[in-house]
Write a protein that holds these residues in place. Structure first.
Motif, mmCIF file in Angstrom:
data_model
loop_
_atom_site.group_PDB
_atom_site.id
_atom_site.type_symbol
_atom_site.label_atom_id
_atom_site.label_comp_id
_atom_site.label_asym_id
_atom_site.label_seq_id
_atom_site.Cartn_x
_atom_site.Cartn_y
_atom_site.Cartn_z
ATOM 1 N N TYR A 1 -12.619 3.307 -2.435
ATOM 2 C CA TYR A 1 -11.661 3.756 -1.423
ATOM 3 C C TYR A 1 -12.315 4.776 -0.512
ATOM 4 O O TYR A 1 -12.921 5.742 -0.992
ATOM 5 N N ILE B 1 -2.629 7.964 -4.244
ATOM 6 C CA ILE B 1 -3.962 8.106 -3.644
ATOM 7 C C ILE B 1 -4.124 9.492 -3.030
ATOM 8 O O ILE B 1 -5.143 10.161 -3.240
ATOM 9 N N GLU B 2 -3.129 9.922 -2.278
ATOM 10 C CA GLU B 2 -3.207 11.238 -1.630
ATOM 11 C C GLU B 2 -3.308 12.363 -2.667
ATOM 12 O O GLU B 2 -4.096 13.295 -2.511
ATOM 13 N N ILE C 1 -9.966 0.598 -4.963
ATOM 14 C CA ILE C 1 -8.774 -0.179 -4.642
ATOM 15 C C ILE C 1 -9.064 -1.648 -4.927
ATOM 16 O O ILE C 1 -10.089 -2.182 -4.501
ATOM 17 N N MET D 1 0.824 -1.194 0.000
ATOM 18 C CA MET D 1 0.000 0.000 0.000
ATOM 19 C C MET D 1 0.867 1.256 0.000
ATOM 20 O O MET D 1 0.496 2.250 -0.585
ATOM 21 N N ARG D 2 2.018 1.161 0.650
ATOM 22 C CA ARG D 2 2.874 2.345 0.730
ATOM 23 C C ARG D 2 3.298 2.858 -0.637
ATOM 24 O O ARG D 2 3.456 4.056 -0.823
ATOM 25 N N LYS E 1 -1.731 -4.545 -4.601
ATOM 26 C CA LYS E 1 -2.825 -3.596 -4.796
ATOM 27 C C LYS E 1 -2.702 -2.825 -6.096
ATOM 28 O O LYS E 1 -1.613 -2.543 -6.559
ATOM 29 N N ALA F 1 -11.295 7.248 2.659
ATOM 30 C CA ALA F 1 -10.179 7.778 3.446
ATOM 31 C C ALA F 1 -10.474 7.735 4.925
ATOM 32 O O ALA F 1 -11.560 7.755 5.366
ATOM 33 N N GLN G 1 -6.795 12.217 -4.290
ATOM 34 C CA GLN G 1 -7.810 12.748 -3.378
ATOM 35 C C GLN G 1 -7.789 14.269 -3.385
ATOM 36 O O GLN G 1 -8.836 14.906 -3.402
ATOM 37 N N CYS H 1 -4.757 0.687 -7.588
ATOM 38 C CA CYS H 1 -5.785 1.697 -7.376
ATOM 39 C C CYS H 1 -6.078 2.361 -8.714
ATOM 40 O O CYS H 1 -5.194 2.523 -9.550
ATOM 41 N N LEU I 1 0.304 4.875 -1.981
ATOM 42 C CA LEU I 1 -0.250 5.909 -1.102
ATOM 43 C C LEU I 1 -0.011 7.334 -1.609
ATOM 44 O O LEU I 1 -0.938 8.147 -1.594
#
Length: 104
Positions: free
Chosen positions: A102, A8-9, A20, A1-2, A37, A104, A12, A39, A5
């Motif tokens: 997803y 994703i940030e 996801i 996930m890292r 994963k 948050a 967003q 996304c 991430l």
């Protein structure tokens, strides 16, 4: 996930709707392990991988349906002689992918 991430940030912050996809079961010669994963966003952005490219297009299509309905889906991908030219894993492995909106 890292590894996904930061994407994703950023997405967003751009106001994107995100789904996801996570490998929840892998057997045989599967290209990615459980926990891998991918996304995707409604606009078509993608980060990560659940299969190294074999089924990402199909996962993307299902992710759009998940975003439309809000209902997660568990999808099974593998290969058989009849499916040799359809979407599947040419490596001979099998994966189950859980696709969810997803939050948050």
């Amino acid at each position: 996930m890292r590894d996904i991430l930061p994407d994703i940030e950023r997405w967003q912050a751009d106001g994107e709707t995100i789904a996801i996809a996570t490998v929840v079961r892998a057997s045989g010669s599967s290209p990615r392990p459980v926990g891998a994963k991918l996304c995707v966003t409604r606009s078509g952005r993608m980060a990560g991988s659940v299969s190294g490219g074999c089924v990402e297009g199909a996962v993307f299509e299902t992710a759009m349906k998940v975003l439309d309905s809000g209902t997660p889906q568990l999808v099974h991908y593998g290969i058989s002689d009849e499916m040799a030219w359809d979407v599947g894993l040419s490596c001979g492995g099998v994966i189950d992918v859980f696709i969810e909106p997803y939050q948050a």
